[in-house]
Design a protein around this motif. Structure first.
Motif, PDB file in Angstrom:
ATOM      1  N   ALA A 723     -26.333  37.504 -16.181  1.00 33.45           N
ATOM      2  CA  ALA A 723     -25.269  36.609 -15.700  1.00 33.45           C
ATOM      3  C   ALA A 723     -25.853  35.436 -14.915  1.00 33.45           C
ATOM      4  N   GLU A 724     -26.894  35.720 -14.119  1.00 34.47           N
ATOM      5  CA  GLU A 724     -27.518  34.634 -13.345  1.00 34.47           C
ATOM      6  C   GLU A 724     -28.167  33.612 -14.271  1.00 34.47           C
ATOM      7  N   ILE A 725     -28.789  34.101 -15.336  1.00 33.57           N
ATOM      8  CA  ILE A 725     -29.398  33.163 -16.287  1.00 33.57           C
ATOM      9  C   ILE A 725     -28.302  32.319 -16.928  1.00 33.57           C
ATOM     10  N   PHE A 726     -27.166  32.988 -17.260  1.00 35.67           N
ATOM     11  CA  PHE A 726     -26.098  32.220 -17.896  1.00 35.67           C
ATOM     12  C   PHE A 726     -25.572  31.120 -16.973  1.00 35.67           C
ATOM     13  N   ASP A 727     -25.492  31.420 -15.699  1.00 37.34           N
ATOM     14  CA  ASP A 727     -25.028  30.390 -14.756  1.00 37.34           C
ATOM     15  C   ASP A 727     -25.949  29.169 -14.802  1.00 37.34           C
ATOM     16  N   GLU A 728     -27.249  29.417 -14.977  1.00 39.36           N
ATOM     17  CA  GLU A 728     -28.182  28.282 -15.082  1.00 39.36           C
ATOM     18  C   GLU A 728     -27.986  27.539 -16.411  1.00 39.36           C
ATOM     19  N   ILE A 729     -27.719  28.319 -17.485  1.00 41.64           N
ATOM     20  CA  ILE A 729     -27.445  27.670 -18.784  1.00 41.64           C
ATOM     21  C   ILE A 729     -26.242  26.740 -18.642  1.00 41.64           C
ATOM     22  N   ALA A 730     -25.214  27.213 -17.931  1.00 43.87           N
ATOM     23  CA  ALA A 730     -23.994  26.413 -17.755  1.00 43.87           C
ATOM     24  C   ALA A 730     -24.305  25.100 -17.034  1.00 43.87           C
ATOM     25  N   GLN A 731     -25.303  25.142 -16.165  1.00 42.62           N
ATOM     26  CA  GLN A 731     -25.696  23.885 -15.499  1.00 42.62           C
ATOM     27  C   GLN A 731     -26.523  23.004 -16.426  1.00 42.62           C
ATOM     28  N   ALA A 732     -27.360  23.647 -17.273  1.00 44.84           N
ATOM     29  CA  ALA A 732     -28.266  22.874 -18.128  1.00 44.84           C
ATOM     30  C   ALA A 732     -27.545  22.256 -19.324  1.00 44.84           C
ATOM     31  N   ALA A 733     -26.626  23.006 -19.926  1.00 45.62           N
ATOM     32  CA  ALA A 733     -25.949  22.544 -21.144  1.00 45.62           C
ATOM     33  C   ALA A 733     -24.530  22.104 -20.803  1.00 45.62           C
ATOM     34  N   PRO A 734     -24.264  20.800 -20.830  1.00 43.85           N
ATOM     35  CA  PRO A 734     -22.962  20.300 -20.382  1.00 43.85           C
ATOM     36  C   PRO A 734     -21.769  20.919 -21.120  1.00 43.85           C
ATOM     37  N   MET A 735     -21.952  21.252 -22.408  1.00 39.58           N
ATOM     38  CA  MET A 735     -20.768  21.744 -23.127  1.00 39.58           C
ATOM     39  C   MET A 735     -20.384  23.163 -22.722  1.00 39.58           C
ATOM     40  N   MET A 736     -21.261  23.842 -21.953  1.00 45.31           N
ATOM     41  CA  MET A 736     -20.911  25.193 -21.491  1.00 45.31           C
ATOM     42  C   MET A 736     -20.638  25.231 -19.989  1.00 45.31           C
ATOM     43  N   ARG A 737     -20.488  24.077 -19.395  1.00 48.80           N
ATOM     44  CA  ARG A 737     -20.420  24.015 -17.932  1.00 48.80           C
ATOM     45  C   ARG A 737     -19.314  24.879 -17.339  1.00 48.80           C
ATOM     46  N   GLY A 738     -18.191  24.961 -18.029  1.00 48.19           N
ATOM     47  CA  GLY A 738     -17.050  25.691 -17.458  1.00 48.19           C
ATOM     48  C   GLY A 738     -17.043  27.182 -17.761  1.00 48.19           C
ATOM     49  N   ILE A 739     -18.104  27.673 -18.429  1.00 44.88           N
ATOM     50  CA  ILE A 739     -18.094  29.080 -18.873  1.00 44.88           C
ATOM     51  C   ILE A 739     -18.913  29.947 -17.928  1.00 44.88           C
ATOM     52  N   SER A 740     -18.398  31.132 -17.640  1.00 43.61           N
ATOM     53  CA  SER A 740     -19.134  32.094 -16.822  1.00 43.61           C
ATOM     54  C   SER A 740     -18.812  33.488 -17.336  1.00 43.61           C
ATOM     55  N   TYR A 741     -19.631  34.474 -16.947  1.00 47.84           N
ATOM     56  CA  TYR A 741     -19.367  35.852 -17.381  1.00 47.84           C
ATOM     57  C   TYR A 741     -17.984  36.306 -16.959  1.00 47.84           C
ATOM     58  N   GLU A 742     -17.563  35.866 -15.779  1.00 52.21           N
ATOM     59  CA  GLU A 742     -16.250  36.252 -15.297  1.00 52.21           C
ATOM     60  C   GLU A 742     -15.168  35.835 -16.291  1.00 52.21           C
ATOM     61  N   ARG A 743     -15.287  34.567 -16.755  1.00 54.68           N
ATOM     62  CA  ARG A 743     -14.279  34.077 -17.692  1.00 54.68           C
ATOM     63  C   ARG A 743     -14.393  34.748 -19.056  1.00 54.68           C
ATOM     64  N   LEU A 744     -15.595  35.214 -19.394  1.00 54.39           N
ATOM     65  CA  LEU A 744     -15.795  35.813 -20.719  1.00 54.39           C
ATOM     66  C   LEU A 744     -15.375  37.282 -20.764  1.00 54.39           C
TER      67      LEU A 744
END
Lengths: 910, 165
Positions: A723-744
């Protein structure tokens, strides 16, 4: 187009439901549990079990709730003494023919109702049981299921599952009256067309249809948990539930009510997961000593890797290192992989098999419309007015997507299939265009010319949405002018009238979706093929609205995600070019490295990496979850290249032909052992969840990557969870910015999703294209005859592809017993005319030879291929098609022409 | 074999290739060949656009279709209510023994097919046995055996005459 809500009253309770929704569904959605055994939300109501009887004011008699749509003001009685007595009597009657023996391996809705209505005790029943006298048949011939008619309540759910849900129509009733029972095909399961998807088992409300694999193991009362996760096979991203007992997956079912599959699965997703527990799993690191791979500990392996990679970097420079990421691994694994290659190796030499699949599609789509991903949702395949499927055998490669296509066809939507080889979809298509291998551009240009000449263009769309407007179309018109029906027929073999009819249907449809595939992309003209197709799409305005666009179904579970998160020699996470200075600085900040340390030089692509390894410029490689020794073109060349490396690290779950030549082999987790995310073909970010414990000495891929970085003296981040890695992906890739494990947690989200409140995007390009000025760009292209032609020595053209029962290099599927029972042998298809000419018979052993290599296989005579063309599935290591294929690359996307190789066929030597 | 396939094509092509003509085609095949083989069912289903399994379903639903080769003579014992009450079941059991074949089956020499039917609509004649097209009334096991002997006698004579020639 939302259906208006109506208000009705059930047993005094007011509820709201969409008008026309069947009463049973509406009641259940509102917590009113009317019993019923034949109804299921995915199929049309049957009204066979008669348990959902209700009383409706103003109607005479008892009305079955599943057969009636709700209307405003309806007043319903769902429960009263008379209704309950009727239901109890119906159950009592059903019990008379029913075999109640129970081996505890399945859920039984019927038994639950028997308990609910107090009929468990035979003393309380009216009728004696006669099932033994009836001599009901059992069909145990299928590799994946058993049908026991004595447990069947004749509810039609399996028949409709097969017909309406899966579009296969393999099941029906035989006989009549009390002896009627379900049959497959002509009465015997294993001789029928049943392909083992198991939808019928999933929908069976009793134990009449039960799966065969693990039946001796499953005990419902000992199943510890059910874990919702994402299927590890193709790019549909089916949501599955893994049933775990004793740390082992004993059953997989489809998750009802969730996109993209709504409970549907194919044979691989339901029955192909036993590889997870296979005894041949890699369970400890291996290291090559004196030419032999021997077991070792993690410390020794990681130290050696760090020493060798650092040494190569120091002596030969960063660009002497390269990595193959993996479309099988999670986004989190792949994100860290490219971060390792970019920040620790110091190069952009990171690529993976996408280069071999869709590089041309993505290249053309990026240039024309600005995004390489599919523009629609998978479900749209059922609702678009016209589907144009080209070079895409989705019934076998994306079986669940194909169920939507078949559902659309059944409702009367138009279907055009364009493929040089027969596919199961061609059988139901309105039109099957069968162009010669390598002639696609000519065909599409012919269609474009016809569309322009017939005035079937969308003028408004061209003016407002196409770069250069009508002037640009004029240029296109000039290029396609020579592609008259006659010329196109000559080049492609497709009859002029058929080509024109197909163009008419596509252009005139209210909405149309193009589904492309490997058949279009894996050519030296791959990029041009897709440009031509997009030209046709743009001038007809069949994009930029709901249920219209272009969708290249992704071959693997995470082929979309791996590029999304930056496993590309050209792009950082989020498709930002490596040459983009602003982004490079931003990423250097995010990754806490000196921005000059990030190479600005675009890296090498998959096949280029192999070529440079061959020439000695690439000296060290890190391959994660890929098997280039089966999947890359021109395998003899690939093998020489990989053997030429100073140091090769391969991380996998099984020994493969590629691990055999590695210096270090690292044992990793399967999808069932890890947390993470995949992105499917319709850009849906989906959760992967841990179901079972991995073998003791294996490690999660992202942890291995972190370990390698650490041993090389770099910190690429301290993560405690995916989940922590995904949070960094969300910062790196603009099209995933609003996505988090919580929302998924509840369901997947389709990118782009720019912020936390954004619901995700089902259809791309509704307002603008992702190009610099927001407009779609035409790229007129001319047909170039294939460089590879049949010759006297090599008179056939060989095409290759996948089959339903196996997956890519078959590392996983051939370790599945049910899948191997369905298919376990390679073959080459040849047209009967050619077979006659050469005196071959069906089943002959033959040698297939190209300029690149040769292999032995079995001849199968079939009209599925055109004359002078051949087809082989490429899964089988004993007949590796890619020994034959070429590595001449498409100059624009660097994809290799897997679909077209000149060959000869001879009788194999005894 | 190839000759019969041609005939099969001729049969189906008497009708338009649409699902609603399935039963007509099956009836014609039944009367031409005496049964519907899996291969002929595939031809019919391909031609009419009906899934194979639905063709099978239709053919097993109607008693008039057979999926196995039939005997030279068809013996159908009625087990409708009236016939049943007047001993139809006993007749079935006797004739099963006599012909050494279970009801629904065909003798190994393909001479007789024995089946039961639920009602032939001739209750006044109960118990009824229909041998080929002939309705035999007020049957007993003995009377039926006699009738079958006549058929066998005819056969033997044919063979003998044939032998003389």
């Amino acid at each position: 187009m939302t259906t208006p809500l109506v208000t009705l009253t059930i047993d005094g309770k007011q509820i709201q439901a969409p008008e026309g929704l069947n009463l049973l569904q509406a009641a259940r959605e509102n917590g009113i549990d009317i019993p019923g055994l034949c109804y299921h939300h995915k199929i049309s109501p049957t009204g066979a079990c008669r348990l959902c009887v209700t009383k409706i004011e103003g109607r005479n008699g008892l009305v079955m709730a599943c057969t009636i749509g709700v209307a405003d003001g309806m007043t319903v009685t769902a429960f009263d003494a008379e209704l309950e007595a009727t239901r109890r009597h119906t159950l009592d009657y059903l019990l008379a023919e029913h075999n109640e023996s129970d081996d505890g391996t399945y859920a039984d809705e019927f038994r639950e109702l028997v308990v609910r209505y107090g009929l468990s005790d035979p003393e309380k029943r009216t009728y004696p049981n006669i099932h033994k006298e009836m001599g009901y048949p059992v069909d145990d011939t299928s590799p994946i299921l058993t049908y026991d008619a004595s447990k069947c309540i004749k509810c039609f759910r399996c028949i409709k599952a097969c017909d309406e849900v899966q579009g296969k129509n393999v099941l029906s009733f035989a006989d009549r009256g009390i002896t009627s029972h379900i049959v497959a095909g002509f009465g015997k399961w294993d001789d029928s067309e049943c392909d083992g998807c198991g939808e019928c088992i999933q929908l069976c409300p009793t134990g009449a249809l039960v799966e065969k694999p693990h039946r001796d193991q499953i005990r419902m009362d000992r199943v510890e948990k059910r874990v919702r996760t994402t299927c590890p096979y193709c790019g549909v991203g089916c949501q599955i539930s893994l049933h775990v007992q004793d740390n082992s997956i004993v059953r997989a079912t489809g998750e009802e009510g969730l996109s993209p599959n709504d409970g549907r699965l194919c044979v691989k997703g339901r029955f192909g997961l036993d590889y997870v527990q296979h005894p041949e799993r890699l369970t400890t690191p291996l290291i090559r000593k004196n030419g032999v791979l021997v077991e070792t500990g993690w410390d020794e392996a990681l130290n050696l890797i760090a020493e060798k990679f650092s040494g190569i970097k120091q002596n030969a420079g960063s660009d002497a290192l390269a990595g193959y990421a993996s479309a099988k691994c999670t986004n989190e694994d792949n994100y860290l992989f490219q971060k390792l290659v970019r920040t620790v190796f110091g190069t952009n030499n990171v690529d993976y098999c996408t280069r071999l699949c869709h590089a041309s599609t993505v290249t053309a789509m990026l240039k024309s419309i600005g995004d390489g991903a599919g523009s629609n949702s998978i479900e749209d395949f059922a609702t678009t007015d016209c589907l144009f499927v080209t070079g895409n055998n989705m019934v076998e490669t994306h079986p669940v997507t194909a169920t939507y296509v078949k559902a659309g066809k059944a409702k009367g939507n138009r279907l055009i299939v364009c493929d040089p080889k027969w596919t199961p979809l061609a059988a139901i298509a309105d039109i099957w265009l069968q162009p010669r291998l390598g002639s696609d551009v000519a065909l599409f240009n012919g269609m474009i010319r016809h569309i322009i000449k017939s005035g079937l263009m969308d003028e408004d769309f061209i003016t407002t949405r196409v770069d250069g407007g009508k002037a640009a179309v004029k240029k296109l018109e000039a290029v396609v002018a020579e592609y008259t029906g006659k010329l196109v027929e000559k080049i492609t073999g497709v009859p002029e009238t058929l080509m024109k009819t197909a163009a008419d249907i596509y252009a005139a449809a209210d909405t149309a979706i193009i589904a492309t595939g490997m058949g279009l992309s894996q050519h030296t003209t791959g990029t041009h093929n897709v440009f031509a197709l997009i030209n046709m799409m743009l001038i007809t305005g069949q994009i930029g609205k709901e249920r219209a666009g272009i969708d290249p179904p992704r071959g693997q579970n995470n082929v979309q995600g791996a590029t999304d998160v930056g496993c590309s020699p050209l792009f950082y996470p989020g498709y930002i070019p490596v040459t983009d200075e602003v982004n490079r600085k931003r990423m250097a900040g995010l990754w806490a490295v000196e921005h000059r340390a990030l190479s600005i030089k675009p890296g090498l692509t998959t096949v280029e990496i192999i070529n440079k390894a061959h020439s000695g410029e690439i000296k060290g490689m890190y391959i994660m979850g890929e098997n280039p020794m089966i999947t890359d073109p021109d395998l003899n060349h690939t093998e020489q290249a990989l053997r030429n490396l100073d140091f090769l690290v391969v991380q996998d779950i099984f020994p493969t032909p590629t691990t055999e030549i590695a210096h270090v082999v690292l044992p990793a987790f399967t999808f069932a052992e890890k947390e993470g995310t995949f992105v499917n073909s319709d850009r849906r970010v989906l959760r992967v969840r841990k179901a079972v414990e991995a073998p003791v000495d294996t490690r999660d891929d992202w942890r291995i990557i972190m370990d390698i970085a650490r041993h090389m003296g770099h910190d690429i981040g301290t993560y405690d969870s995916a989940a922590e890695i995904f949070d960094e992906i969300a910062q790196a890739a603009p099209m995933m910015r609003g996505i988090s494990y919580e929302r998924l947690e509840t369901a997947g989200i389709q990118w782009p999703c720019p912020n936390k409140d954004h619901p995700g995007t089902g259809t791309l390009f509704l307002d603008r294209f992702n190009t610099p000025n927001g407009k779609g760009i035409l790229h007129p292209v001319a047909h170039t005859p294939p460089t590879e032609k049949p010759t006297e020595i090599y008179p056939f053209l060989l095409n290759s592809g996948r089959i339903l029962y196996h997956y890519h290099s078959a590392t996983m599927t051939r370790r599945s017993k049910p899948l191997s029972e369905f298919a376990d042998a390679a073959y080459v298809l040849m047209h009967p005319v050619d077979a006659g000419k050469y005196g071959f018979s069906d089943g002959d052993r033959v040698t297939v030879t190209s300029a690149q290599g040769e292999l032995e296989t079995t001849l199968s005579i079939s009209t599925e291929v055109a004359e002078t063309e051949l087809f082989m599935p490429w899964h089988f290591a004993e007949s590796p098609v890619n020994r034959l294929t070429r590595n001449d690359l498409d100059p624009f996307s660097k994809i290799a022409p897997f679909k077209l190789t000149a060959c000869r066929v001879e009788r194999a030597k005894e | 074999m190839s000759q019969s396939v041609e005939t099969l094509d001729e049969i189906v092509e008497r009708y338009p290739g649409q699902p609603e003509y399935l039963i007509f085609m099956l009836q014609d095949i039944q009367s031409t060949y005496g049964y519907i083989s899996e291969d002929s069912m595939k031809v019919v289903c391909d031609y009419s656009g009906v899934p194979l399994t639905q063709g099978y379903s239709v053919a097993t639903f109607y008693q008039s279709f057979r999926l196995d080769p039939r005997g030279e003579h068809e013996v159908r014992v009625c087990l409708g209510t009236a016939c049943h009450l007047k001993g139809g079941q006993r007749i079935v059991e006797e004739v099963e023994r006599r012909l050494n074949v279970a009801a629904g089956g065909t003798t190994e020499d393909l001479r007789y097919t024995l089946s039961t039917v639920n009602c032939v609509g001739a209750c006044a004649l109960a118990p009824v046995v229909v041998v080929d097209e002939e309705y035999l009334s007020n049957m007993t096991a003995k009377k039926l055996e006699k009738h079958l002997k006549t058929l066998d006698y005819d056969l033997e004579n044919e063979t003998k005459e044939h032998g003389h020639v």
